[in-house]
Scaffold this motif. Structure first.
Motif, PDB file in Angstrom:
ATOM      1  N   VAL A 288       0.992  -1.314   0.183  1.00 46.65           N
ATOM      2  CA  VAL A 288       0.080  -0.109  -0.051  1.00 46.65           C
ATOM      3  C   VAL A 288       0.963   1.125  -0.086  1.00 46.65           C
ATOM      4  CG1 VAL A 288      -1.447   1.202   1.352  1.00 46.65           C
ATOM      5  CG2 VAL A 288      -2.106  -1.007   1.199  1.00 46.65           C
ATOM      6  N   GLU A 289       1.949   1.116   0.913  1.00 49.89           N
ATOM      7  CA  GLU A 289       2.912   2.374   0.995  1.00 49.89           C
ATOM      8  C   GLU A 289       3.359   2.635  -0.509  1.00 49.89           C
ATOM      9  OE1 GLU A 289       5.851   2.359   3.924  1.00 49.89           O
ATOM     10  OE2 GLU A 289       4.190   2.002   5.423  1.00 49.89           O
ATOM     11  N   ASP A 290       4.038   1.663  -1.050  1.00 52.33           N
ATOM     12  CA  ASP A 290       4.704   1.796  -2.244  1.00 52.33           C
ATOM     13  C   ASP A 290       3.723   2.326  -3.226  1.00 52.33           C
ATOM     14  OD1 ASP A 290       6.848   0.636  -1.155  1.00 52.33           O
ATOM     15  OD2 ASP A 290       6.817  -1.374  -2.175  1.00 52.33           O
ATOM     16  N   HIS A 291       2.627   1.823  -3.377  1.00 47.24           N
ATOM     17  CA  HIS A 291       1.519   2.397  -4.211  1.00 47.24           C
ATOM     18  C   HIS A 291       1.291   3.774  -4.101  1.00 47.24           C
ATOM     19  CE1 HIS A 291      -1.905   2.446  -7.265  1.00 47.24           C
ATOM     20  NE2 HIS A 291      -2.604   3.128  -6.186  1.00 47.24           N
ATOM     21  N   LEU A 292       1.043   4.405  -2.992  1.00 40.63           N
ATOM     22  CA  LEU A 292       0.581   5.453  -2.550  1.00 40.63           C
ATOM     23  C   LEU A 292       1.746   6.411  -2.873  1.00 40.63           C
ATOM     24  CD1 LEU A 292      -0.980   5.491   1.048  1.00 40.63           C
ATOM     25  CD2 LEU A 292      -2.127   6.014  -1.367  1.00 40.63           C
ATOM     26  N   LYS A 293       3.234   6.032  -2.603  1.00 40.67           N
ATOM     27  CA  LYS A 293       4.302   6.686  -2.879  1.00 40.67           C
ATOM     28  C   LYS A 293       4.306   6.972  -4.433  1.00 40.67           C
ATOM     29  CE  LYS A 293       8.831   6.680  -0.229  1.00 40.67           C
ATOM     30  NZ  LYS A 293       9.456   5.656   0.051  1.00 40.67           N
ATOM     31  N   SER A 294       4.375   5.802  -5.249  1.00 40.11           N
ATOM     32  CA  SER A 294       4.558   6.212  -6.495  1.00 40.11           C
ATOM     33  C   SER A 294       3.448   7.020  -7.096  1.00 40.11           C
ATOM     34  CB  SER A 294       4.862   4.926  -7.113  1.00 40.11           C
ATOM     35  OG  SER A 294       3.602   4.133  -7.486  1.00 40.11           O
ATOM     36  N   SER A 295       2.217   6.774  -6.500  1.00 38.27           N
ATOM     37  CA  SER A 295       0.915   7.596  -7.286  1.00 38.27           C
ATOM     38  C   SER A 295       1.254   9.237  -6.814  1.00 38.27           C
ATOM     39  CB  SER A 295      -0.311   7.283  -6.555  1.00 38.27           C
ATOM     40  OG  SER A 295      -0.509   5.878  -6.324  1.00 38.27           O
ATOM     41  N   PHE A 296       1.736   9.286  -5.536  1.00 40.50           N
ATOM     42  CA  PHE A 296       1.968  10.718  -5.360  1.00 40.50           C
ATOM     43  C   PHE A 296       3.240  11.539  -6.078  1.00 40.50           C
ATOM     44  CE2 PHE A 296       4.776  13.830  -2.896  1.00 40.50           C
ATOM     45  CZ  PHE A 296       3.674  14.521  -2.534  1.00 40.50           C
ATOM     46  N   PHE A 297       4.012  10.755  -6.281  1.00 35.24           N
ATOM     47  CA  PHE A 297       5.357  11.381  -7.072  1.00 35.24           C
ATOM     48  C   PHE A 297       4.923  11.281  -8.855  1.00 35.24           C
ATOM     49  CE2 PHE A 297       7.541  10.511  -3.249  1.00 35.24           C
ATOM     50  CZ  PHE A 297       8.205  11.830  -2.967  1.00 35.24           C
ATOM     51  N   ASN A 298       4.274  10.608  -9.047  1.00 33.24           N
ATOM     52  CA  ASN A 298       3.540  10.423 -10.466  1.00 33.24           C
ATOM     53  C   ASN A 298       2.387  11.465 -10.921  1.00 33.24           C
ATOM     54  OD1 ASN A 298       5.878   8.617 -11.155  1.00 33.24           O
ATOM     55  ND2 ASN A 298       4.657   6.903 -10.748  1.00 33.24           N
TER      56      ASN A 298
END
Ligand code: GDP
Length: 348
Positions: A288-298
């Motif tokens: 979940v964290e990985d997904h949120l992080k990449s959605s944020f930076f993308n």
């Protein structure tokens, strides 16, 4: 016919499932390639396959093995693996080697390793997934563990080297964690991270043979003294140091007995199940964290504004806390948030 290149048949999820449940090593290897793929269609097929196989997983002991290069990890794994195969076990060896990402060269994968074990029909050896982050390699290894279990491998050995956080990562996917140490190199305790010793359920002092035997016994006393002062990673289990010679196959049976009693002990106390449950939850939240992080930076509005906000933090016109709040607003509300953020930047 022989010289004709045989086109590999494209397997369906049904083919993978059947092959794995029959313990077919070639199909297992192809299924691991499928879970390592980043193609959307492959990822979907891999998840369908994993969902179907989940009820067949979990029936193994998962053992992590770490140590500096040259400590004798692969010799130890070969020795332990061959012994277990001769006892009727099925042994899978996986690796987590992020060194290819960090140093552009693989520490674990470059040499020809575990020759005799790789020829054993009861063993399956898979080198580390390459490329990507440690997190990415870890996800693939976790899923590879499940596939191996569905293929009836009952002992899973996960090898790693001390690169970055790789020991902590492997600890988080295994039941029992072993640290293989060298002795006789003079100053034994130099260069050993105390943090890694704190992760270990046992320290294996390898190369206890020939002239090295006495030094290995002295190191055992010393490591036991140190372990006594550390908090063991597994409640109810006292981590201790053991000696062995992987090359001469001395002490390997004793180490396996120790692993068996570790397993019995933790199953009885309930911690075995508890640890696996926690590992599954941690993994889920990690995804979940990985997904949120990449959605944020993308996110396009975040990308458009991040540089400007960084500048403000650099100049001191915006505190880091306010900057973070603003970026999150932009992320959550898109362009509208951006207008708001600009406005409030001047007023507060
Ligand atoms: P790894 O890098 O940790 O996987 O280490 P290897 O298993 O490749 O072993 C490094 C070197 O140590 C090789 O030359 C092995 O033959 C040697 N070695 C491994 N285990 C033993 C052992 O028990 N005794 C001795 N004398 N040498 C060993």
């Amino acid at each position: 016919m022989d010289h004709q290149v045989k086109q590999r048949k494209k397997l369906t999820v049904d083919d993978y499932e059947r092959g794995i449940l029959q313990g077919d090593r070639a199909i297992l290897a192809q299924a691991i390639t499928l879970i390592e793929s980043s193609l959307q269609a492959h990822m979907e097929a891999a998840q369908t396959l994993l969902s179907r196989l989940i009820p067949k997983t979990g029936r193994s002991i998962r053992i992590g093995i770490t140590g500096v290069p040259g400590a004798g990890k692969s010799t130890f794994i070969e020795s332990l693996g061959n012994m277990l195969c001769n006892h009727g076990h099925r042994v899978a060896v996986l690796a987590v080697d992020p060194s290819s990402t960090i140093t552009k060269g693989s520490i674990l994968g470059d040499k020809t390793r575990m020759d005799s074990l790789s020829r054993n029909p009861n063993a399956f050896i898979r080198p580390s997934a390459s490329g990507g982050t440690l997190g990415g390699i870890a996800r693939k290894t976790r899923e590879a563990i499940l596939l191996c279990e569905a293929a009836c491998y009952d002992v899973i050995l996960v090898e790693t080297v001390g690169v970055g956080q790789s020991e902590v990562t492997v600890r988080s996917m295994v039941d029992c964690f072993l640290l293989v140490m060298l002795t006789g190199a003079g100053d034994e305790l130099q260069g050993i991270k105390k943090g890694v010793m704190e992760l270990a359920d046992a320290i294996i002092i390898n190369k206890a043979d020939g002239d090295n035997k006495i030094k290995a016994l002295a190191a055992q006393v010393e490591y036991n003294r140190i372990l006594h002062f550390l908090k063991p990673p597994t409640p109810g289990w006292v981590s201790k140091a053991y000696t062995c010679s992987a090359l001469e196959q001395v002490g390997i049976e004793e180490i396996w007995s120790m692993i068996k009693s570790f397993q019995q002990n933790t199953i009885l106390s309930g911690f075995f199940r508890e640890r696996r449950k926690k590992q599954r939850f941690d993994w889920m939240y990690c995804l979940v964290e990985d997904h949120l992080k990449s959605s944020f930076f993308n996110h396009s509005a975040v990308q458009q504004n991040i540089f400007k906000i960084e500048l403000e933090v650099d100049k001191g016109t915006l505190t880091a806390t306010k900057a973070a709040k603003r970026l999150i607003e932009i992320f959550e509300t898109g362009e509208r948030g951006f207008v708001n953020a600009n406005y409030t930047a001047q007023t507060d």
